[in-house]
Design a protein around this motif. Structure first.
Motif, PDB file in Angstrom:
ATOM      1  N   GLU A 162      39.883  16.889  49.885  1.00 53.25           N
ATOM      2  CA  GLU A 162      40.345  16.251  48.656  1.00 53.25           C
ATOM      3  C   GLU A 162      40.065  17.156  47.459  1.00 53.25           C
ATOM      4  O   GLU A 162      40.869  17.246  46.531  1.00 53.25           O
TER       5      GLU A 162
ATOM      6  N   GLY B 206      40.913   8.401  47.287  1.00 53.20           N
ATOM      7  CA  GLY B 206      40.685   7.238  48.152  1.00 53.20           C
ATOM      8  C   GLY B 206      41.655   7.270  49.316  1.00 53.20           C
ATOM      9  O   GLY B 206      42.826   7.599  49.137  1.00 53.20           O
TER      10      GLY B 206
ATOM     11  N   LYS C 237      49.310  13.337  55.465  1.00 49.56           N
ATOM     12  CA  LYS C 237      48.071  13.926  55.932  1.00 49.56           C
ATOM     13  C   LYS C 237      47.156  12.845  56.500  1.00 49.56           C
ATOM     14  O   LYS C 237      46.227  12.412  55.849  1.00 49.56           O
TER      15      LYS C 237
ATOM     16  N   THR D 291      36.243   7.282  47.922  1.00 47.81           N
ATOM     17  CA  THR D 291      36.066   6.785  49.288  1.00 47.81           C
ATOM     18  C   THR D 291      34.584   6.818  49.622  1.00 47.81           C
ATOM     19  O   THR D 291      33.896   7.772  49.287  1.00 47.81           O
TER      20      THR D 291
END
Ligand code: 0RA
Length: 348
Positions: free
Chosen positions: A54, A81, A114, A172
């Motif tokens: 990320e 997230g 992804k 997340t």
């Protein structure tokens, strides 16, 4: 026709093997290397890798790892997230796909959607499979979503459990307790995790990523962020040595794969000479140490020899008839960190 062969056209770049997680619980070592202490720590790296990806995509600035008193690990990131919408082809949420379906290579993982989470690695579903329980919280669209899994299987439905304090907050949180029915009983080591997170902070320094670790069993805590990236890494490696020039030489370039121009790479090199005689070189590909070297190391070594000897020739430091110094001579006392990583892929 040869037995086993089919008449269907077989397009290797379209293959995606989607398997249940029983495969992982049956042969954990196939997916994480071993079931001992190394494999246990590998599970943490696998979760952290998703957060690092990320950050590579430019959406995450901080990854926090907590070692909890109950023996579980929490990895929190401030990325976008994990998507909680319905997956376009599977009949479940994207989050559930990411957590419960094993993705063994193939373009599907890396292009349009992804889902493996990680650009590299085996994915977070492997950690889920090897966990007694795993809890995911996603902070997205002003909501806090939560789902719990046990031994890789859904134990609760994905639900909204509240609102985020700030409606723009995203991230997340993955918390998991290893299943010591399939993993050998071992404790997580603060020092092992701390060192890997520090290494990742050097390797991700150019992306401005901060990585933190807190051990709630002992209240030890460390936070790493190296805006100097590999310069800081080499500075750290030469800490116990006598550098013969103050500034660490640093080169960074982004480029495209010669075999697949849709793949973008970052190549970083940092180097500094000390007054010793040893060559001290660390190489990485996609943030993983390549202890056996490879073409990246061979290419760097030959470029260094060529560059220094060309300079010496053009500045008359070597006479026309003199034999130039060899590569080994030019690398005496040299500390180098070389990192090559995929930073993006054009979506087809
Ligand atoms: C798939 C797609 C997107 C983000 C992620 C996965 C993602 C996975 C993990 C795992 C740990 N942290 C993560 N953060 C993000 C992109 C979603 C979008 O386009 O908004």
């Amino acid at each position: 026709m040869i037995e086993g062969q089919t008449t269907e056209t077989y397009s290797a770049d379209k293959i995606t093997v989607l398997k249940g997680l029983e495969a992982v619980r049956k042969r954990p070592a196939m997916y994480i290397g071993d079931t001992g202490s190394r494999g246990l720590h590998h599970c943490v790296y696998e979760v952290v890798d998703n957060s690092v990806d990320e950050a590579l995509a430019g959406h995450c600035s901080h990854v926090r790892v907590s070692m909890n008193v109950d023996g579980s690990i929490t990895v929190y990131d401030d990325g976008r997230g994990i998507p909680v919408d319905m997956h376009p082809t599977e009949k479940k949420s994207s989050l559930e796909v990411v957590l419960t379906i094993l993705h063994a290579g193939g373009k599907f993982d890396k292009s349009s959607y992804k889902v493996s989470g990680g650009l590299h690695g085996v994915g977070i579903s492997v950690v889920n499979a090897l966990a007694e329980w795993l809890e995911v919280k996603v902070f997205r669209d002003g909501n806090i979503y939560k789902q719990i899994f046990k031994q890789g299987e859904k134990a609760t439905e994905l639900e909204v459990i509240g609102k985020t304090e700030d409606p723009s907050e995203t991230g997340t949180m993955v918390r998991f307790k290893p299943d010591f029915g399939v993993m050998e009983l071992n404790d997580f080591s603060y020092d092992v995790l701390r060192k890997r997170l520090r290494e990742l902070a050097y390797l991700m320094g150019s992306k401005g990523l901060t990585l933190s670790v807190t051990d709630h069993r002992t209240d030890k805590s460390e936070s790493y962020c190296f805006p100097g990236a590999l310069r800081d890494f080499v500075g750290h490696l030469n800490q116990t040595k006598n550098p013969v020039h103050e500034d660490v030489i640093y080169i960074s370039k982004t480029t495209h794969s010669p075999t697949d121009p849709s793949v973008e790479y970052e190549v970083e090199i940092a180097l500094q000479y000390n007054d010793g005689y040893n060559e001290n070189v660390y190489t990485f590909v996609n943030n993983i140490g390549t202890t056996e070297g490879g073409t990246h190391l061979a290419g760097f070594r030959s470029a260094l020899t060529r560059t220094l000897n060309n300079y010496a020739r053009t500045h008359n430091l070597i006479k026309a008839k003199e034999t130039p110094p060899g590569g080994d001579d030019l690398r005496e006392g040299l500390t180098t960190v070389l990192s090559v990583k995929e930073i993006g892929r054009a979506h087809v």
